[in-house]
Design a protein around this motif. Structure first.
Motif, PDB file in Angstrom:
ATOM      1  N   LEU A 242      -1.153  17.960   9.157  1.00 49.46           N
ATOM      2  CA  LEU A 242      -2.385  18.692   7.984  1.00 49.46           C
ATOM      3  C   LEU A 242      -3.232  17.340   8.365  1.00 49.46           C
ATOM      4  CD1 LEU A 242       0.901  17.983   5.355  1.00 49.46           C
ATOM      5  CD2 LEU A 242      -0.596  19.962   6.017  1.00 49.46           C
ATOM      6  N   ARG A 243      -3.619  16.424   8.905  1.00 48.46           N
ATOM      7  CA  ARG A 243      -4.922  15.845   9.136  1.00 48.46           C
ATOM      8  C   ARG A 243      -5.795  16.165   9.565  1.00 48.46           C
ATOM      9  NH1 ARG A 243      -3.467   9.329   8.392  1.00 48.46           N
ATOM     10  NH2 ARG A 243      -1.338   9.488   7.697  1.00 48.46           N
ATOM     11  N   LYS A 244      -5.491  17.189  10.368  1.00 43.29           N
ATOM     12  CA  LYS A 244      -6.436  17.804  10.641  1.00 43.29           C
ATOM     13  C   LYS A 244      -7.000  19.086  10.638  1.00 43.29           C
ATOM     14  CE  LYS A 244      -6.787  20.372  15.471  1.00 43.29           C
ATOM     15  NZ  LYS A 244      -5.779  20.911  17.088  1.00 43.29           N
TER      16      LYS A 244
ATOM     17  N   LYS B 135      -9.541  11.723   6.817  1.00 43.77           N
ATOM     18  CA  LYS B 135     -10.639  10.125   8.174  1.00 43.77           C
ATOM     19  C   LYS B 135      -9.883   9.274   8.019  1.00 43.77           C
ATOM     20  CE  LYS B 135     -15.172  12.313   5.949  1.00 43.77           C
ATOM     21  NZ  LYS B 135     -15.888  12.549   5.403  1.00 43.77           N
ATOM     22  N   ARG B 136      -9.333   8.429   6.401  1.00 44.45           N
ATOM     23  CA  ARG B 136      -8.846   7.811   6.483  1.00 44.45           C
ATOM     24  C   ARG B 136      -7.716   7.729   5.126  1.00 44.45           C
ATOM     25  NH1 ARG B 136     -11.243   3.306   3.459  1.00 44.45           N
ATOM     26  NH2 ARG B 136     -13.337   4.229   3.081  1.00 44.45           N
TER      27      ARG B 136
ATOM     28  N   THR C 132      -4.172   7.784  -1.919  1.00 46.31           N
ATOM     29  CA  THR C 132      -5.784   8.824  -1.913  1.00 46.31           C
ATOM     30  C   THR C 132      -6.542   8.864  -0.483  1.00 46.31           C
ATOM     31  OG1 THR C 132      -5.967   8.951  -4.113  1.00 46.31           O
ATOM     32  CG2 THR C 132      -7.999   8.993  -2.776  1.00 46.31           C
ATOM     33  N   TYR C 133      -6.562   9.668  -0.044  1.00 44.00           N
ATOM     34  CA  TYR C 133      -6.961  10.347   1.312  1.00 44.00           C
ATOM     35  C   TYR C 133      -8.442  10.689   1.319  1.00 44.00           C
ATOM     36  CZ  TYR C 133      -2.774   9.550   3.757  1.00 44.00           C
ATOM     37  OH  TYR C 133      -1.408   8.595   3.466  1.00 44.00           O
ATOM     38  N   SER C 134      -9.697   9.854   2.156  1.00 44.46           N
ATOM     39  CA  SER C 134     -10.954  10.376   1.753  1.00 44.46           C
ATOM     40  C   SER C 134     -10.392  11.850   3.244  1.00 44.46           C
ATOM     41  CB  SER C 134     -12.186  10.232   3.125  1.00 44.46           C
ATOM     42  OG  SER C 134     -11.857   8.967   1.731  1.00 44.46           O
ATOM     43  N   ALA C 135     -10.917  13.211   2.566  1.00 38.60           N
ATOM     44  CA  ALA C 135     -10.808  14.253   3.435  1.00 38.60           C
ATOM     45  C   ALA C 135     -12.008  15.109   3.579  1.00 38.60           C
ATOM     46  CB  ALA C 135      -9.476  14.843   3.223  1.00 38.60           C
ATOM     47  N   SER C 136     -12.911  15.886   4.751  1.00 43.94           N
ATOM     48  CA  SER C 136     -13.661  16.817   4.105  1.00 43.94           C
ATOM     49  C   SER C 136     -13.441  17.815   3.813  1.00 43.94           C
ATOM     50  CB  SER C 136     -14.101  17.616   6.188  1.00 43.94           C
ATOM     51  OG  SER C 136     -14.840  15.718   6.327  1.00 43.94           O
ATOM     52  N   GLU C 137     -11.616  18.332   4.115  1.00 42.44           N
ATOM     53  CA  GLU C 137     -11.463  19.679   3.314  1.00 42.44           C
ATOM     54  C   GLU C 137     -10.000  19.737   2.761  1.00 42.44           C
ATOM     55  OE1 GLU C 137     -12.023  23.063   6.852  1.00 42.44           O
ATOM     56  OE2 GLU C 137     -13.763  21.965   7.245  1.00 42.44           O
TER      57      GLU C 137
ATOM     58  N   THR D 242     -14.356  17.398  -4.581  1.00 40.15           N
ATOM     59  CA  THR D 242     -13.509  15.606  -4.816  1.00 40.15           C
ATOM     60  C   THR D 242     -13.493  15.354  -3.143  1.00 40.15           C
ATOM     61  OG1 THR D 242     -11.132  15.867  -4.311  1.00 40.15           O
ATOM     62  CG2 THR D 242     -12.332  16.445  -6.432  1.00 40.15           C
ATOM     63  N   GLU D 243     -13.685  15.761  -1.912  1.00 46.21           N
ATOM     64  CA  GLU D 243     -13.131  15.495  -0.624  1.00 46.21           C
ATOM     65  C   GLU D 243     -12.029  13.954  -0.380  1.00 46.21           C
ATOM     66  OE1 GLU D 243     -16.655  14.368   1.775  1.00 46.21           O
ATOM     67  OE2 GLU D 243     -17.055  16.196   1.655  1.00 46.21           O
ATOM     68  N   SER D 244     -11.502  14.610  -1.526  1.00 47.06           N
ATOM     69  CA  SER D 244     -10.248  13.472  -1.415  1.00 47.06           C
ATOM     70  C   SER D 244      -8.612  14.428  -1.620  1.00 47.06           C
ATOM     71  CB  SER D 244      -9.881  12.417  -2.719  1.00 47.06           C
ATOM     72  OG  SER D 244     -11.350  11.851  -2.837  1.00 47.06           O
ATOM     73  N   ILE D 245      -7.686  13.699  -1.018  1.00 51.18           N
ATOM     74  CA  ILE D 245      -6.538  14.261  -1.473  1.00 51.18           C
ATOM     75  C   ILE D 245      -5.412  13.126  -1.827  1.00 51.18           C
ATOM     76  CG2 ILE D 245      -4.501  14.776  -0.009  1.00 51.18           C
ATOM     77  CD1 ILE D 245      -5.903  16.322   1.871  1.00 51.18           C
TER      78      ILE D 245
END
Length: 818
Positions: A191-193, A198-199, A224-229, A236-239
């Motif tokens: 899922l991270r991939k 990011k973090r 809350t994670y920073s995520a590009s997609e 929001t670039e967030s999960i």
């Protein structure tokens, strides 16, 4: 173990929001928690208890004392709880839309591991403990098992303080629950991939609550994670998701396991016993079940019904709609009869959850209470997970989750699958009692999972197809031999059939499997039970109503999801006949009543899905292999190919009912009121799905296998020839091909090309690269090309001729890509 907080109980336990506003907390016995007197620092950085657990600490009593001091969360671990086996279960409590592609939801378990707390010098280690590899501690090999299965350390904690009476140790667990620890994270590496995580953002992540109960501790984290997609709200670039960590104290004395038999359906746990007398590490697999022991063993031994020492009790979520409670309770207690077959009365009980006034200490997160959770969610599903002891398979607790919108799925299926023969289903406003009966059976099904039973997909194959048109038979026996099958409705019954039961119910297999798994035996070891358990299986072995069929089977016509009856061709013929009646009347039952097209659009889409399921049942016949699990003492083979005659019949059924133009599915009175375009595509997608399934390398491989196991067999060549002549019937008869036929013919060439250019990797059963697959496909495409060259010059219209010329070009490209 408790995952999702649904109750509106008073906030009696600490939470990150409310806990800081309190100065003192009353214990569960009503006494105010006293601050421990100071003690001297004994070594290093270890402080006085009063310096760590200050007067401002808010404490929750339970398995460990859980303290909150300012922004810190502390565990006070009694020394007698060190080195005790505990189960750590990680679940998603709240989840963003679309995370995991629809295969994850609130309540989904992301990890389960056994842990124990160990002291090492001035540290406390949280170590992951495995029971996959074991050996009797009295045997010499146990030392080798220990040193070759060294336990990983999940987290290490400095000892902050000792209690004033020196019976416990205090550690700070804030970092464990506020940082991104992969073993307890909700996001896998996949899922991270996928979402380009990011973090973990520490500024937007926090511990929501820590609650301690007598046998478990529950922690909720907001991450809350920073995520590009991300899966939703991409700007929001967030999960963001909420995780629930459950740590459960396992029984001091594990339950005696019961050895698994694959001929009977149970969820399992497995171990490798290196102390076995076998010349290898002996894999031992045990069934998962609740610990039921008779209160009166002597009466039980005489054959009397006896109550268990500890019955299985399910509490209903206070948020459950009042009109549904009756049916949920019935669904739970429907299992009382199967348990009576196993010798227990009142073995499973449904209760309303106590109010805060009745029991202020009651919490759905307390491991001692199993719940039926009613979730206000648009998800259409229900699940029956459970938590079990990996040492023995003992089920400790379960929470069954019902999502609010799930009943709409059942209403829709009821209308589509039974509407032709069942006048009461021909409405969007299904009678409340019928809706209640549906819910009752879904709850019974999910309770079955929580009792340890997987899906039994062979139960629907146990009854002859035409028996499901008999009212007396269906009222007595239901529509499948087990509630654990996916046999939801009787789609076989035809208009005019009388007294039919349309909704599933408990069956004889449910009594059999409950007795097999839960009858109390006085044997002093798991191995000593095997002879009795095997005898019970052999007594029922030749009766299809007691057969177990795995859901994972993709090749066995007996074990199909959503199937009914012992003949898929006959059953699907009845099913499609009923669907044609429903399609003809769908507008009058929906849009004509509501004066809008929303329900018509929804139900038309689901009608295509129902039709596709009926089709899939017939597809499985081709290359079908019966799997009848047995031991060498039983006669016959385990695997037997389906007869050639039935496979050829199935191919003809598919040509007539799927690949030929199904004009009843492309009714303009429906399509032109729900969409502006794409009408032929609706049918093509269904046809393409099943054509692709037929032209599957594994299926062709099973047909090739049949050449070595049977004197009369449906060969791969014969199947491909029949398929080609049926799909391209117009080329062989000189007729024009309509748009639907042209679509499926182009799809045929695409699928054949995919087989021809398949990579040389191994499939599950054979190596495609070295098999006959490529030669068969190449030969079929060459034969087709020759036929099309003749057909394009025949008496056909222009679009058909263009289509044939295009097909020839595509075949040339497939045969010679260079």
């Amino acid at each position: 173990m408790k995952k999702i907080l649904l109750f509106s109980l008073a906030a009696t336990f600490l939470s990150a929001q409310s806990i800081s506003a309190q100065k003192k907390k009353k214990s569960k016995k009503g006494k105010t928690e006293q601050v421990a007197p100071a003690q001297k620092t004994k070594k290093g950085d270890i402080k006085n208890y009063s310096q760590v657990v200050t007067k401002d600490a808010i404490t929750d009593e339970g398995l460990f004392k859980a303290h909150k001091v300012d922004k810190k969360f502390l565990y006070e671990i009694p020394f007698d709880k060190l080195d005790k086996d505990m189960l750590w279960v990680t679940r998603i409590a709240q989840i963003p839309t679309g995370l995991g592609g629809g295969y994850m939801n609130a309540g989904s378990k992301t990890n389960e591991q056994m842990v124990h707390w160990v002291r090492f010098q001035d540290k406390i280690l949280l170590k992951v403990k495995s029971y996959n590899n074991i050996a009797d501690s009295t045997k010499a090999i146990s030392a080798s098992v220990r040193v070759n299965n060294y336990e990983p350390t999940l987290f290490a904690f400095d000892i902050e303080a000792f209690s004033t009476d020196s019976t416990s140790v205090v550690i700070d667990v804030t970092n464990l629950f506020s940082t991104d620890v992969p073993a307890i994270s909700g996001l896998s590496s996949r899922l991270r991939k996928t979402y380009k995580v990011k973090r973990l953002d520490p500024q937007r992540s926090f511990i929501n609550s820590v609650k301690s109960f007598p046998e478990n501790i529950e922690v909720k984290q907001d991450f809350t994670y920073s995520a590009s997609e991300p899966s939703t709200l991409r700007s929001t670039e967030s999960i963001s998701l909420q995780m629930n960590q459950s740590m459960i104290l396992l029984p001091e004395q594990p339950m005696q396991p019961r050895i698994f038999d694959p001929r009977v359906g149970f969820f399992t746990v497995s171990q490798f016993d290196f102390g076995s007398d076998e010349l290898k590490a002996d894999e031992k697999t045990y069934i998962r079940r609740w610990r039921l022991e008779p209160k009166d063993p002597a009466a039980y031994a005489r054959g009397e019904l006896v109550e268990p020492v500890k019955p299985i009790v399910y509490y209903l979520d206070p948020g459950t709609p009042e009109n549904l409670k009756e049916y949920i309770k019935q669904g739970i207690e429907d299992w009382q009869k199967p348990f009576e077959t196993a010798g227990f009365k009142n073995a499973i009980i449904a209760r309303d959850a106590p109010t805060p006034e009745e029991d202020p200490e009651f919490s759905p997160e307390d491991i001692r209470y199993s719940m039926i959770r009613y979730v206000a969610s648009t998800t259409r599903n229900a699940v029956g997970p459970s938590v079990s002891d990996p040492r023995s398979g003992e089920i400790i607790e379960s929470d069954i989750i019902w999502y609010h919108n799930h009943l709409r799925s059942y209403r829709n299926r009821y209308l589509l699958e039974t509407g032709a023969a069942n006048p009461s289903a021909r409405t969007l406003k299904t009678e409340p009692k019928e809706i209640g009966d549906m819910m009752r059976m879904v709850i019974a099904h999910e309770v079955g999972h929580a009792l340890g039973f997987p899906h039994n997909m062979a139960a629907s194959y146990a009854y002859p197809v035409d028996s499901l048109r008999n009212g007396e038979f269906t009222q007595k026996n239901g529509i499948a031999a087990s509630i654990m099958d996916y046999a939801r409705y009787n789609y076989i019954a035809q208009p005019g059939d009388k007294g039919i039961r349309f909704i599933r119910q408990m069956g004889p297999y449910d009594h059999y499997v409950t007795n097999w798994g839960y009858r109390y035996l006085t044997a002093n070891s798991p191995e000593a039970e095997v002879a009795t358990l095997n005898k019970w299986v052999l007594e029922k072995a030749n009766d299809p109503i007691y057969k177990f069929g795995k859901q994972s089977s993709s090749f066995d016509p007996q074990s199909q999801t959503e199937g009914l009856g012992d003949d898929p061709v006959k059953a699907s013929t009845y099913g499609v006949k009923n669907l044609k009646y429903v399609a003809k009347n769908l507008s009058s039952w929906t849009s004509d009543q509501t004066n809008n097209y929303d329900d018509l659009e929804e139900l038309y889409g689901e009608l295509l899905s129902v039709y596709s399921r009926y089709t899939g049942h017939v597809v499985t016949n081709i290359g079908g292999v019966f799997e009848n699990l047995k031991t060498p003492e039983q006669k016959g083979s385990v695997y037997t190919p389906l007869s050639k005659a039935k496979q050829k019949e199935s191919m003809q059924w598919l040509q007539d009912n799927v690949f030929s133009t199904q004009s009843w599915l492309v009714d303009n009175n429906i399509l032109q009121n729900i969409d502006y375009a794409g009408y032929p595509e609706n049918l093509r997608k269904v046809q393409a799905r099943h054509l692709g399934s037929l032209l599957n390398a594994d299926r062709i491989g099973r047909l090739l296998d049949a050449e070595t196991t049977s004197k009369t067999y449906y060969s791969a060549l014969e199947m491909l020839t029949d398929l080609r002549k049926g799909i391209w019937k117009e080329a062989y008869t000189g007729r024009n091909a309509d748009i639907y036929r042209r679509n499926i013919q182009r799809t045929y060439i695409e699928r054949m090309e995919a087989l021809l250019t398949a990579e040389n990797g191994r499939r599950s059963s054979f190596d495609v690269a070295t098999s006959d697959v490529s030669s068969l496909v190449r030969g079929e495409l060459k034969t087709l090309r020759s036929k099309l060259k003749l057909a394009k010059n025949g008496n056909v219209n222009t679009i058909t001729r263009y289509h044939y010329e295009d097909a020839i070009a595509k075949i040339d490209q497939a045969l010679d890509p260079k």
